[in-house]
Motif scaffolding. Structure first.
Motif, PDB file in Angstrom:
ATOM      1  N   GLY A 258     -19.905 -14.063  -2.208  1.00 44.79           N
ATOM      2  CA  GLY A 258     -20.283 -12.746  -1.714  1.00 44.79           C
ATOM      3  C   GLY A 258     -19.307 -11.620  -1.954  1.00 44.79           C
ATOM      4  N   GLY A 259     -18.509 -11.696  -3.012  1.00 45.65           N
ATOM      5  CA  GLY A 259     -17.574 -10.613  -3.304  1.00 45.65           C
ATOM      6  C   GLY A 259     -16.358 -10.579  -2.407  1.00 45.65           C
ATOM      7  N   GLY A 260     -16.007 -11.698  -1.789  1.00 49.68           N
ATOM      8  CA  GLY A 260     -14.882 -11.723  -0.865  1.00 49.68           C
ATOM      9  C   GLY A 260     -13.554 -11.388  -1.528  1.00 49.68           C
ATOM     10  N   THR A 261     -13.304 -11.975  -2.698  1.00 52.43           N
ATOM     11  CA  THR A 261     -12.042 -11.695  -3.389  1.00 52.43           C
ATOM     12  C   THR A 261     -11.979 -10.239  -3.822  1.00 52.43           C
ATOM     13  OG1 THR A 261     -11.841 -13.984  -4.161  1.00 52.43           O
ATOM     14  CG2 THR A 261     -10.620 -12.310  -5.382  1.00 52.43           C
ATOM     15  N   ARG A 262     -13.092  -9.692  -4.280  1.00 55.67           N
ATOM     16  CA  ARG A 262     -13.117  -8.277  -4.673  1.00 55.67           C
ATOM     17  C   ARG A 262     -12.801  -7.386  -3.475  1.00 55.67           C
ATOM     18  NH1 ARG A 262     -17.383  -4.368  -4.475  1.00 55.67           N
ATOM     19  NH2 ARG A 262     -16.885  -2.560  -5.775  1.00 55.67           N
ATOM     20  N   PHE A 263     -13.365  -7.709  -2.323  1.00 53.54           N
ATOM     21  CA  PHE A 263     -13.098  -6.917  -1.125  1.00 53.54           C
ATOM     22  C   PHE A 263     -11.611  -6.929  -0.783  1.00 53.54           C
ATOM     23  CE2 PHE A 263     -12.253  -7.259   3.466  1.00 53.54           C
ATOM     24  CZ  PHE A 263     -12.546  -5.948   3.834  1.00 53.54           C
ATOM     25  N   LEU A 264     -11.002  -8.122  -0.765  1.00 49.90           N
ATOM     26  CA  LEU A 264      -9.586  -8.203  -0.414  1.00 49.90           C
ATOM     27  C   LEU A 264      -8.710  -7.519  -1.456  1.00 49.90           C
ATOM     28  CD1 LEU A 264      -9.167 -11.776   1.097  1.00 49.90           C
ATOM     29  CD2 LEU A 264      -8.814  -9.588   2.222  1.00 49.90           C
ATOM     30  N   MET A 266      -9.537  -4.907  -3.251  1.00 54.91           N
ATOM     31  CA  MET A 266      -9.636  -3.466  -3.015  1.00 54.91           C
ATOM     32  C   MET A 266      -8.839  -3.062  -1.778  1.00 54.91           C
ATOM     33  SD  MET A 266     -13.041  -1.104  -2.513  1.00 54.91           S
ATOM     34  CE  MET A 266     -13.493  -1.277  -4.240  1.00 54.91           C
ATOM     35  N   LEU A 267      -8.940  -3.838  -0.709  1.00 58.81           N
ATOM     36  CA  LEU A 267      -8.193  -3.526   0.500  1.00 58.81           C
ATOM     37  C   LEU A 267      -6.691  -3.536   0.227  1.00 58.81           C
ATOM     38  CD1 LEU A 267      -9.263  -2.918   3.377  1.00 58.81           C
ATOM     39  CD2 LEU A 267      -8.577  -5.246   3.997  1.00 58.81           C
ATOM     40  N   LEU A 268      -6.249  -4.487  -0.589  1.00 58.67           N
ATOM     41  CA  LEU A 268      -4.831  -4.556  -0.938  1.00 58.67           C
ATOM     42  C   LEU A 268      -4.396  -3.335  -1.736  1.00 58.67           C
ATOM     43  CD1 LEU A 268      -2.145  -6.066  -1.089  1.00 58.67           C
ATOM     44  CD2 LEU A 268      -3.059  -7.359  -3.029  1.00 58.67           C
ATOM     45  N   GLU A 269      -5.204  -2.908  -2.705  1.00 59.89           N
ATOM     46  CA  GLU A 269      -4.865  -1.718  -3.498  1.00 59.89           C
ATOM     47  C   GLU A 269      -4.791  -0.476  -2.617  1.00 59.89           C
ATOM     48  OE1 GLU A 269      -7.782  -1.482  -6.543  1.00 59.89           O
ATOM     49  OE2 GLU A 269      -7.187  -3.362  -7.502  1.00 59.89           O
ATOM     50  N   VAL A 270      -5.721  -0.345  -1.688  1.00 56.49           N
ATOM     51  CA  VAL A 270      -5.713   0.806  -0.775  1.00 56.49           C
ATOM     52  C   VAL A 270      -4.489   0.746   0.125  1.00 56.49           C
ATOM     53  CG1 VAL A 270      -6.919   1.871   1.166  1.00 56.49           C
ATOM     54  CG2 VAL A 270      -8.203   1.123  -0.842  1.00 56.49           C
ATOM     55  N   ARG A 271      -4.169  -0.436   0.617  1.00 66.11           N
ATOM     56  CA  ARG A 271      -2.983  -0.604   1.474  1.00 66.11           C
ATOM     57  C   ARG A 271      -1.721  -0.181   0.733  1.00 66.11           C
ATOM     58  NH1 ARG A 271      -1.571  -6.561   3.706  1.00 66.11           N
ATOM     59  NH2 ARG A 271      -2.704  -5.892   5.561  1.00 66.11           N
ATOM     60  N   GLN A 272      -1.564  -0.615  -0.505  1.00 66.73           N
ATOM     61  CA  GLN A 272      -0.354  -0.284  -1.260  1.00 66.73           C
ATOM     62  C   GLN A 272      -0.274   1.209  -1.564  1.00 66.73           C
ATOM     63  OE1 GLN A 272      -0.901  -3.077  -4.503  1.00 66.73           O
ATOM     64  NE2 GLN A 272       0.538  -4.527  -3.581  1.00 66.73           N
ATOM     65  N   ALA A 273      -1.426   1.814  -1.811  1.00 63.98           N
ATOM     66  CA  ALA A 273      -1.425   3.265  -2.038  1.00 63.98           C
ATOM     67  C   ALA A 273      -0.988   4.008  -0.781  1.00 63.98           C
ATOM     68  CB  ALA A 273      -2.813   3.727  -2.478  1.00 63.98           C
ATOM     69  N   GLN A 274      -1.456   3.565   0.382  1.00 65.12           N
ATOM     70  CA  GLN A 274      -1.047   4.189   1.635  1.00 65.12           C
ATOM     71  C   GLN A 274       0.430   3.931   1.920  1.00 65.12           C
ATOM     72  OE1 GLN A 274      -3.697   3.134   4.837  1.00 65.12           O
ATOM     73  NE2 GLN A 274      -5.354   4.397   4.035  1.00 65.12           N
ATOM     74  N   ASP A 275       0.930   2.735   1.556  1.00 67.04           N
ATOM     75  CA  ASP A 275       2.354   2.453   1.737  1.00 67.04           C
ATOM     76  C   ASP A 275       3.206   3.428   0.931  1.00 67.04           C
ATOM     77  OD1 ASP A 275       1.808   0.380   3.433  1.00 67.04           O
ATOM     78  OD2 ASP A 275       2.088  -1.203   1.947  1.00 67.04           O
ATOM     79  N   ARG A 276       2.798   3.669  -0.298  1.00 65.89           N
ATOM     80  CA  ARG A 276       3.561   4.597  -1.140  1.00 65.89           C
ATOM     81  C   ARG A 276       3.519   6.017  -0.562  1.00 65.89           C
ATOM     82  NH1 ARG A 276       1.031   1.392  -5.178  1.00 65.89           N
ATOM     83  NH2 ARG A 276      -0.658   2.923  -5.397  1.00 65.89           N
ATOM     84  N   ARG A 277       2.381   6.397  -0.042  1.00 60.99           N
ATOM     85  CA  ARG A 277       2.244   7.746   0.496  1.00 60.99           C
ATOM     86  C   ARG A 277       2.949   7.903   1.837  1.00 60.99           C
ATOM     87  NH1 ARG A 277      -2.785   7.830   0.294  1.00 60.99           N
ATOM     88  NH2 ARG A 277      -3.250   7.321   2.469  1.00 60.99           N
ATOM     89  N   ASP A 278       2.930   6.841   2.675  1.00 61.14           N
ATOM     90  CA  ASP A 278       3.481   6.948   4.025  1.00 61.14           C
ATOM     91  C   ASP A 278       4.912   6.450   4.130  1.00 61.14           C
ATOM     92  OD1 ASP A 278       0.990   7.841   4.654  1.00 61.14           O
ATOM     93  OD2 ASP A 278       0.325   5.990   5.621  1.00 61.14           O
ATOM     94  N   GLY A 279       5.518   6.135   3.001  1.00 62.96           N
ATOM     95  CA  GLY A 279       6.911   5.705   3.042  1.00 62.96           C
ATOM     96  C   GLY A 279       7.118   4.228   3.284  1.00 62.96           C
ATOM     97  N   GLY A 280       6.113   3.430   3.020  1.00 64.49           N
ATOM     98  CA  GLY A 280       6.298   1.983   3.075  1.00 64.49           C
ATOM     99  C   GLY A 280       5.958   1.337   4.398  1.00 64.49           C
ATOM    100  N   ASP A 281       5.502   2.096   5.398  1.00 68.00           N
ATOM    101  CA  ASP A 281       5.118   1.481   6.668  1.00 68.00           C
ATOM    102  C   ASP A 281       3.884   0.604   6.477  1.00 68.00           C
ATOM    103  OD1 ASP A 281       7.144   2.823   7.817  1.00 68.00           O
ATOM    104  OD2 ASP A 281       5.923   4.412   8.692  1.00 68.00           O
ATOM    105  N   GLY A 282       3.965  -0.669   6.905  1.00 71.26           N
ATOM    106  CA  GLY A 282       2.828  -1.564   6.753  1.00 71.26           C
ATOM    107  C   GLY A 282       1.786  -1.317   7.822  1.00 71.26           C
ATOM    108  N   ASP A 283       0.537  -1.637   7.502  1.00 75.03           N
ATOM    109  CA  ASP A 283      -0.510  -1.464   8.501  1.00 75.03           C
ATOM    110  C   ASP A 283      -0.588  -2.717   9.376  1.00 75.03           C
ATOM    111  OD1 ASP A 283      -2.453  -3.367   7.192  1.00 75.03           O
ATOM    112  OD2 ASP A 283      -2.275  -1.874   5.611  1.00 75.03           O
ATOM    113  N   PRO A 284      -1.095  -2.577  10.591  1.00 74.08           N
ATOM    114  CA  PRO A 284      -1.088  -3.681  11.558  1.00 74.08           C
ATOM    115  C   PRO A 284      -2.267  -4.622  11.375  1.00 74.08           C
ATOM    116  CG  PRO A 284      -2.015  -1.754  12.601  1.00 74.08           C
ATOM    117  CD  PRO A 284      -1.638  -1.333  11.198  1.00 74.08           C
TER     118      PRO A 284
END
Length: 697
Positions: A258-264, A266-284
């Motif tokens: 069901g596209g599970g790997t694709r979902f994760l 994409m979520l990982l790419e979005v997380r890393q983009a936010q880390d770069r923008r927010d100074g590396g703070d990880g999401d909870p």
């Protein structure tokens, strides 16, 4: 809230790993609350208990926000998955709100068609829909809805409402005074902080949401995944938010569907983009997923057969994951952390048996040696054994356990037209679900080989397409059915000790078996039964043809392949020739090396391994008389030793468990051989005889 289920056996290391990643509070060791987290993927063959482990972890984390989704329940877009996860997280915590995601979900609601030809009208339509959602949230409907589905908060089974009612739950618990403020912060996020009009951005999102263009769909999914993570980060940054000492836990079952790997991904790419923008703070957000194939995990790479770095539960830890990250990672594969679910030990099999039937633990050696601890197969075998263990002819019935009928007593009555599936057929069908017919046929052929490397390199698969010959090894490895070879000595046949024969030095075998990977023994046994049933005139090699091909291939590569040459000779029933070879080698090899050779050769499969109509000792005598009449006359002890060890490979011939009858035949044959050798060799053979005597005492 439902009680926490019993802990699945053998997952203590996995539980410790998840808890270490789950806890955010700073400790004396210097744990940072916003540290990076891996995507933990629990890998297991079909029937390894992946779903049970995820359910247990989710229930254990019930004191903090947690949610789950099963990708096998159907294919969803990534933004639809985060919507359901947010919905469930909001149900478990009144302090978690998703204003950014909520506005996005309202905008992409399929029922909302904005008049993009008139920007002012489109804004009014959108504002009206958002106002309606806020009104619902401030009333009782959100709480009523959450009460109605709260008890169903499990892996993907909640009936998720439409976008409007979903928004009501995501906003629930916010007082009227704060609702407008929270809503405004979520709306402003779509302005991007650059002065753009948030409503115009959401109108554009609505238009893309109705587009069939893959690029538009991708953009919608990414934006709403980003909104989901931004909401989580914002919620944990607010002061006074209770429960911030634990990350949110999301458990995702069957990401290989069901596209599970694709979902994760994409979520990982979005997380890393936010880390770069927010100074590396990880999401909870701690994600623990499961899959039945290594193909579902995109890294990190390992030269092993599965092409993936996989850790055992006792190796797994947050520190181990961090230690595996290169100084300058070339990609994001290191974010994935694959851990393989363990098979059950003999002790754990016995513990399970105690809860099924009083005498069932007595069958543990048989069940464990047949299944090698595969959880689903253990339970099926135990339930079948429970019907036999108290009968006077229990040992005879247990020898035929693989060919026993359906476990449901009235299945034949309920479905009289359905074909009767034996336990063996049921297990093979379940374990290899999703495998193509020609792949299964190729794997059946490969079961004739001692190891998979020889199977794919020899002419064994000559009748199959190039695609099968080139991909079957990889397919089997990624399905986690390849294991390191087991020691082939008295330890595996019921005696004491394991791997005690010397590997180096004067008494070691000059050409030991390679450490090539083999099929998991339980699967190999099931496949060998399929090979034995193949007709000689079929499109694929039958038992005789398969072993003849392998015998000829190994014989052409002697002496390094000598052990495998005689292994296939024995599988073909050429017992006379095998005994003649072993009788000669007894006088030319050190006795320890000869024992290694004896065990390596007699590990060969037998076309008809079990005959429930006669005892195993009686059958060993019959096989020696019929298949090796000359050796039986002149070297009776060796002939009986070979046939008894050959039968002892199958644990069904090792009954009764308390005193396997074959032990006496094997021990007596070793002692008889010891009488006719010199003193040094005699001592070694007597010692080997004692291994079987001790076990049978």
């Amino acid at each position: 809230m439902p009680d926490t289920p019993l802990r699945p056996l053998g997952i203590e290391g996995i539980e410790d790993l998840v808890r270490d990643c789950w806890v955010r509070a700073t400790d004396p060791g210097g744990r940072r609350p916003d540290r990076e987290l891996p995507i933990v993927v629990l890998l297991g063959r079909h029937g390894s208990g992946k779903t049970a482990v995820l359910r247990y972890l989710g229930r254990r984390a019930a004191t903090a926000p947690q949610a789950g989704h099963d990708f096998a329940s159907g294919r969803l877009r990534p933004h639809e998955v985060v919507a359901r996860l947010a919905f469930r997280l909001a149900l478990t915590s009144r302090r978690l709100h998703f204003p950014r995601l909520t506005h996005g979900l309202i905008a992409v609601d399929p029922d909302l068609r904005l008049d993009v030809t008139s920007p002012d009208r489109a804004r009014r339509q959108l504002e009206k829909r958002m106002h309606e959602a806020r009104q619902i949230s401030s009333g009782l409907l959100g709480d009523a809805l959450s009460e109605g589905v709260g008890l169903l908060n499990d892996l993907g089974v909640i009936p998720v409402p439409g976008a409007g009612l979903m928004a009501a739950v995501l906003f629930r618990g916010i007082g009227p005074r704060l609702l407008n403020s929270v809503s405004r912060s979520g709306l402003e996020w779509y302005g991007g902080g650059n002065g753009s009009a948030p409503l115009d951005a959401l109108i554009a999102l609505n238009e893309r949401g109705r587009s069939e263009d893959p690029a538009d769909q991708e953009q919608v999914d990414r934006l709403l995944c980003a909104a989901f993570l931004a909401d989580l980060r914002a919620a944990y940054r607010r002061r006074g938010t209770p429960g911030r000492d634990r990350n949110c836990l999301v458990v995702l079952d069957n990401i290989d569907h069901g596209g599970g790997t694709r979902f994760l991904g994409m979520l990982l790419e979005v997380r890393q983009a936010q880390d770069r923008r927010d100074g590396g703070d990880g999401d909870p957000l701690l994600t623990v997923a499961s899959a039945s194939t290594a193909r579902a995990v995109p890294g990190p790479f390992d030269p092993g057969p599965a092409g993936l770095r996989i850790r055992a539960p006792h190796q797994a830890s947050y520190a181990d994951w961090r230690a595996g990250i290169p100084q300058a990672p070339a990609d994001s594969s290191w974010n994935w952390y694959a851990v393989q679910l363990p098979d059950l030990t003999a002790g754990q099999v016995s513990r399970l048996a105690e809860g099924i039937a009083p005498r069932l633990p007595e069958a543990t050696p048989l069940v464990h040696r047949l299944t090698y601890g595969h959880p689903w197969s253990v339970l099926r075998m135990q339930r079948a054994a429970a019907r036999m263990i108290d009968r006077p002819d229990a040992d005879v019935r247990l020898r035929g356990i693989l060919d026993s009928g359906p476990l449901v007593q009235d299945l034949a009555e309920a479905m009289p037209q359905a074909p009767r599936m034996t336990l063996r057929q049921d297990a093979l069908h379940y374990l290899l679900q999703g495998l193509e017919d020609d792949q299964l046929a190729g794997l059946v052929s490969c079961a004739a080989s001692r190891d998979m490397e020889s199977a794919v390199n020899s002419p064994l698969l000559a009748d199959f397409s190039p695609r099968i010959r080139e991909t079957l090894l990889e397919e089997t490895a990624q399905r986690l059915w390849l294991v390191t070879p087991l020691t082939e000595d008295a330890g595996t046949r019921g005696g004491r000790g394991s791997h005690y024969l010397p590997a180096t030095g004067r008494t070691a075998h000059p050409h030991p078996l390679p450490d090539a990977l083999v099929l998991q023994p339980w699967l190999s046994l099931l496949l060998l039964r399929e090979l034995a049933a193949r007709p000689a005139e079929g499109p694929y090699p039958d038992w005789e043809s398969a072993h003849q091909r392998l015998h000829a291939w190994h014989a052409a590569r002697r002496p390094a392949h000598l052990l495998n040459t005689h292994y296939h000779q024995l599988a073909l029933g050429q017992v006379e020739e095998v005994i003649a070879h072993l009788e000669l080698r007894l006088h030319t090899l050190p006795t320890e090396a000869w024992l290694y050779e004896l065990y390596a050769i007699t590990a060969a499969p037998q076309r008809d391994p079990v005959d429930a109509s006669v005892s195993a000792s009686e059958r060993a005598d019959r096989l020696a008389r019929e298949l090796a009449p000359d050796a039986f006359r002149h070297h009776r002890a060796l002939a009986l030793l070979v046939t008894a060890l050959w039968l002892a490979v199958d644990p069904r011939n090792r009954l009764p468990n308390a005193r396997p009858e074959l032990n006496f035949t094997i021990s007596a044959s070793f002692r008889d051989l010891a009488w006719h050798t010199d003193d040094a060799n005699s001592a070694v053979l007597r010692s080997e005889a004692a291994r079987f005597e001790i076990h049978s005492a």
